[in-house]
Motif scaffolding. Structure first.
Motif: not given
Lengths: 227, 422
Positions: B333, B414-416
């Motif tokens: 990321a 990072l989250s998706r």
């Protein structure tokens, strides 16, 4: 040879919101197996691939790839591990549209500098996938979908990954191109002896694979709202 | 590879990027331009007078005395008596002294009465003497030496006849039309108020005032010959008072002592100023306006950098796919964060460079025009420490503001995961 597990999931749960959409008590894939994973849309296929690639971490449970526990790795180590040992091909948009085909393929090596730079292997897969010099110099966005998928496959194979994950790689292709792509994929992974997880809702592709796995049968996977 | 992706990605969006670069270039142009002009004005003002150790005038404010004696701005409220001028000129410390007398004008340009020594002793810039482009000094009355701009603007040449007006406005009701002046010389351009001045002898000023508007001598009766005769007599005629006295000392070490001596002059209240000191006081007054300009330049810069951030944010949606691809291949990321930061820095650098180059080019191209038009000598734009500091500040601010889209991308990377929400 069949004994070595490439994927091993134990008690894994994951969800985007409060309720889990994936709940896999126990799933193992052995080396060299070619798994056809199917299920209706929204059954958590993409989520499963995110977990396998280490981009997302599960709420609970253990995911081991090549006998390495992803949850014990730091984020950076997971990224390097993915670059080195995993090859991924998606339905569409596999490439950075503004980079040349050559640079798009070179990215795989850039993110995994420790894997051997083998020019003869590169030449071999380029030839195998019919990627000519002329094609390599073009911008990725100028390629047809079929060509783009072959470039994505070349990039996925560049580091001779142990595990190849393909997420509906043929759904944007017509029947003829689809069959051609499947032939190429399978003959290439035969050379690299990679394990393959192939996700598709197109059951007619199942004939290419040894193991057919319904995602819903993996565990108490629940229907999630489509996103 | 990061660099190659960043440049290719920017090239892919070249129109938006170009506009953003231009908007940053404009703000850099304004910011550097204001700063440069400020410095150049300061040095241009500083160049206006040199080689003059002290300026002596009637007691007033130092800035006021400087403004009217050197910059021809405003008017003297009081004069120095000729007697004091004589006394001061004969002091043992004084190497030379040049009296000047202001108050008349010609079509908006100031007329200055002085002695022929003015052309010898008055210096500007790096102690450069005044030079004649054409002709020579005034020789007695009824001759005038024009500043470069006066001659070029009003289209005068040697031998032309000029009538002076009383007072300093461009419209005056009292014309000294009985005493026309003949142009005897035209000075070379200096980039100082000298260019906008008409120089005549002190005697001429006296003559014009005694016979013109005020007509004390009632010279109407005189025939032409006797007028000329009268003029010869007037050569020796001394004025009652002058506006100011430019003084050069034998030793610069004695400046402060002599200044005190003048300020404590017993016969009449006088003020002596050091031009350099008075100039810096003037700049302190101008500081407010300067700061306001600098603030505006900074605000323009921030606006254009916000525009850049907006552009980067607007492109985030379409870049989700790119980010997913990079993540899938194994990019951390951080890589995504760096990519967006690098793009912002490249845009800011290009904008800063474009702004700098266009300003430098424009200044070089327009140097003569500015000097001729405004009487200001604006030098080229050096890549000095302060310029580099400004450019560094711009790139730094750009990097800071780009953190907003960069961190948003980082977090979504990072989250998706790899899926793109549609």
């Amino acid at each position: 040879m069949q004994q070595q597990p490439v994927i091993s999931m134990q008690g894994v749960t994951f969800g985007w919101e409060k309720s889990p959409i994936l709940d896999i008590p126990d799933w193992t894939v052995s080396k060299g197996q070619r798994v056809f994973l199917y299920g209706p849309s929204g059954s958590g296929k993409s989520t499963l691939l995110n977990l396998l690639s280490g981009i997302l971490s599960p709420w609970q449970g253990q995911i081991c790839i090549l006998e390495q526990d992803l949850s014990r790795m730091k984020a950076g180590a997971r990224d390097r591990f993915r670059a080195r040992h995993l090859g991924m091909v998606f339905q569409q948009f596999n490439l950075l549209p503004y980079l040349s085909v050559r640079d798009n393929i070179a990215l795989a090596h850039y993110f995994s500098p420790e894997s051997n730079d083998d020019p003869s292997w590169l030449r071999h897969i380029l030839e195998r996938l019919g990627l000519t010099e002329e094609l390599l110099a073009r911008k990725a966005s100028d390629l047809s979908v079929g060509q783009q998928q072959r470039v994505a496959l070349a990039r996925a194979l560049l580091n001779r990954p142990e595990l190849i994950i393909a997420d509906e790689p043929t759904s944007a292709l017509d029947t003829e191109l689809r069959d051609q792509f499947m032939q190429l994929l399978l003959s290439c992974v035969k050379e690299t002896q990679s394990t393959v997880i192939f996700v598709s809702h197109d059951r007619s592709l199942a004939e290419y694979f040894d193991i057919h796995q319904d995602l819903r049968a993996l565990g108490k996977a629940q229907e999630a709202q489509p996103c | 590879m990061l660099m190659r992706i960043a440049t290719a990605s920017l090239w892919n969006r070249r129109l938006t990027v170009l506009l953003t670069v231009i908007s940053i270039a404009v703000s850099v142009f304004i910011m550097l331009g204001v700063d440069h002009l400020k410095n150049e004005l300061r040095s241009s003002f500083g160049r206006t007078v040199s080689g003059v150790d002290l300026i002596v005038g009637a007691r007033t404010g130092p800035t006021n005395l400087l403004l009217y004696s050197v910059f021809r701005i405003g008017n003297a409220t009081n004069n120095i008596s000729w007697q004091s001028v004589q006394t001061l000129s004969q002091s043992k410390e004084v190497a030379w002294s040049v009296p000047i007398s202001l108050g008349d004008s010609h079509k908006g340009y100031r007329v200055m009465g002085t002695t022929a020594d003015y052309f010898t002793h008055f210096k500007y810039g790096a102690k450069q003497p005044l030079e004649f482009a054409q002709g020579h000094r005034f020789d007695g009355e009824q001759q005038v030496v024009l500043g470069a701009e006066v001659a070029s603007k009003l289209g005068y040449s040697i031998g032309d006849s000029i009538v002076l007006s009383h007072g300093s406005g461009s419209v005056s009701f009292t014309h000294h039309d009985r005493y026309p002046f003949i142009v005897s010389g035209i000075l070379a351009a200096t980039g100082t108020p000298v260019d906008q001045t008409l120089h005549v002898s002190l005697g001429s000023i006296e003559l014009v005032h005694s016979s013109g508007g005020h007509a004390n001598h009632a010279e109407e009766d005189h025939d032409h010959e006797s007028t000329i005769h009268e003029h010869k007599a007037h050569d020796a005629l001394t004025p009652e008072s002058v506006t100011a006295l430019l003084v050069g000392l034998k030793s610069r070490l004695g400046v402060l002592t002599f200044q005190r001596k003048v300020n404590q002059f017993a016969d009449e209240p006088l003020l002596a100023i050091l031009p350099g000191v008075a100039l810096s006081e003037l700049w302190q007054m101008m500081g407010m306006a300067e700061r306001a300009l600098a603030l505006i330049a900074l605000l323009v810069l921030i606006a254009s950098l916000l525009g850049m951030t907006t552009m980067l944010l607007a492109s985030m949606k379409e870049r989700e796919r790119e980010i997913a691809v990079l993540r899938a291949i194994g990019a951390h990321a951080n890589f995504v964060l760096l990519l967006i930061e690098l793009e912002a820095i490249l845009i800011a650098l290009a904008g800063a460079l474009l702004g700098y180059l266009s300003l430098a080019g424009l200044l070089t191209g327009l140097q003569h025009w500015i000097a001729g038009r405004f009487g200001l000598f604006v030098g080229g734009l050096p890549l000095s420490g302060s310029t580099l500091a400004y450019l560094g500040l711009i790139v730094g601010l750009a990097a800071l503001l780009a953190l907003v889209p960069a961190i948003l991308s980082y977090r979504s990377a990072l989250s998706r995961g790899l899926s793109v929400r549609t």
